[in-house]
Enzyme design. Sequence first.
Site, PDB file in Angstrom:
ATOM      1  CG  HIS A 119      -0.089   0.145   2.532  1.00  0.00           C
ATOM      2  ND1 HIS A 119      -0.101  -1.090   3.394  1.00  0.00           N
ATOM      3  CD2 HIS A 119       0.370   1.064   3.064  1.00  0.00           C
ATOM      4  CE1 HIS A 119       0.524  -0.567   4.418  1.00  0.00           C
ATOM      5  NE2 HIS A 119       0.771   0.476   4.415  1.00  0.00           N
TER       6      HIS A 119
HETATM    7  P1  TYD Z   1      -2.200  -4.075   7.559  1.00  0.00           P
HETATM    8  O1  TYD Z   1      -2.302  -2.672   7.434  1.00  0.00           O
HETATM    9  O2  TYD Z   1      -2.944  -5.031   6.907  1.00  0.00           O
HETATM   10  O3  TYD Z   1      -0.793  -4.270   7.788  1.00  0.00           O
HETATM   11  P2  TYD Z   1       0.375  -4.386   6.585  1.00  0.00           P
HETATM   12  O4  TYD Z   1       0.101  -3.251   5.769  1.00  0.00           O
HETATM   13  O5  TYD Z   1       1.638  -4.366   7.226  1.00  0.00           O
HETATM   14  O6  TYD Z   1       0.272  -5.834   6.225  1.00  0.00           O
HETATM   15  O7  TYD Z   1      -2.750  -4.011   9.145  1.00  0.00           O
HETATM   16  C1  TYD Z   1      -2.953  -5.367   9.811  1.00  0.00           C
HETATM   17  C2  TYD Z   1      -4.083  -5.060  10.736  1.00  0.00           C
HETATM   18  O8  TYD Z   1      -3.857  -4.215  11.953  1.00  0.00           O
HETATM   19  C3  TYD Z   1      -5.434  -4.450  10.294  1.00  0.00           C
HETATM   20  O9  TYD Z   1      -6.577  -5.164  10.682  1.00  0.00           O
HETATM   21  C4  TYD Z   1      -5.304  -2.966  10.563  1.00  0.00           C
HETATM   22  C5  TYD Z   1      -4.617  -3.174  12.138  1.00  0.00           C
HETATM   23  N1  TYD Z   1      -3.691  -1.954  12.223  1.00  0.00           N
HETATM   24  C6  TYD Z   1      -4.308  -0.868  13.223  1.00  0.00           C
HETATM   25  O10 TYD Z   1      -5.182  -1.099  13.935  1.00  0.00           O
HETATM   26  N2  TYD Z   1      -3.510   0.046  13.572  1.00  0.00           N
HETATM   27  C7  TYD Z   1      -2.389   0.374  13.015  1.00  0.00           C
HETATM   28  O11 TYD Z   1      -1.772   1.385  13.437  1.00  0.00           O
HETATM   29  C8  TYD Z   1      -2.005  -0.542  11.689  1.00  0.00           C
HETATM   30  C9  TYD Z   1      -0.674  -0.323  11.010  1.00  0.00           C
HETATM   31  C10 TYD Z   1      -2.889  -1.660  11.735  1.00  0.00           C
END
Ligand code: TYD
Length: 137
Positions: free
Chosen positions: A49
Amino acid sequence: MQIVKYQFQQHGDNRGQLVSLEECVDIPFKIKRVYYMYDTAGGVSRGFHAHKTLEQILICIHGSCKILLDNGAEKKVVYLEKPYEGLYVPNNMWREMYDFSEDAVLMCLASEVYNESDYIRNYEEFLMFLEEQEKKA
Ligand code: TYD
């Protein structure tokens, strides 16, 4: 694409090392959120992303991992393996994190609280967003 990797000051002595990070001093923004990834399963890639406004500093405080940065025109891979090194990831930058060592702890310092509407999770949308930004400039 210019890669900005901070080398933080290490306060080392015969007891070991200590790194201190202050917002707007060692980190180029006010830190509104800290999150970290650990116990990453083998072969997993994360991220995929970009953010419209969020800035981040990524620090692999234990173990190692690779970060692919893509500004829509160029891609670069940065290897993070030092707890005193911080990779600056600006807004409008696609990122993928992969090759996590088993013991990797990747800590992210973020300029904003979590906001799903700041994410661009589709690569084609990311390219379109960049084009729109260029037209506006
Ligand atoms: P995600 O954005 O999928 O992580 P990555 O891009 O690293 O693969 O996030 C994983 C999960 O964590 C998703 O359910 C959202 C949650 N999350 C939060 O609640 N707060 C945060 O600051 C972040 C980064 C993720």
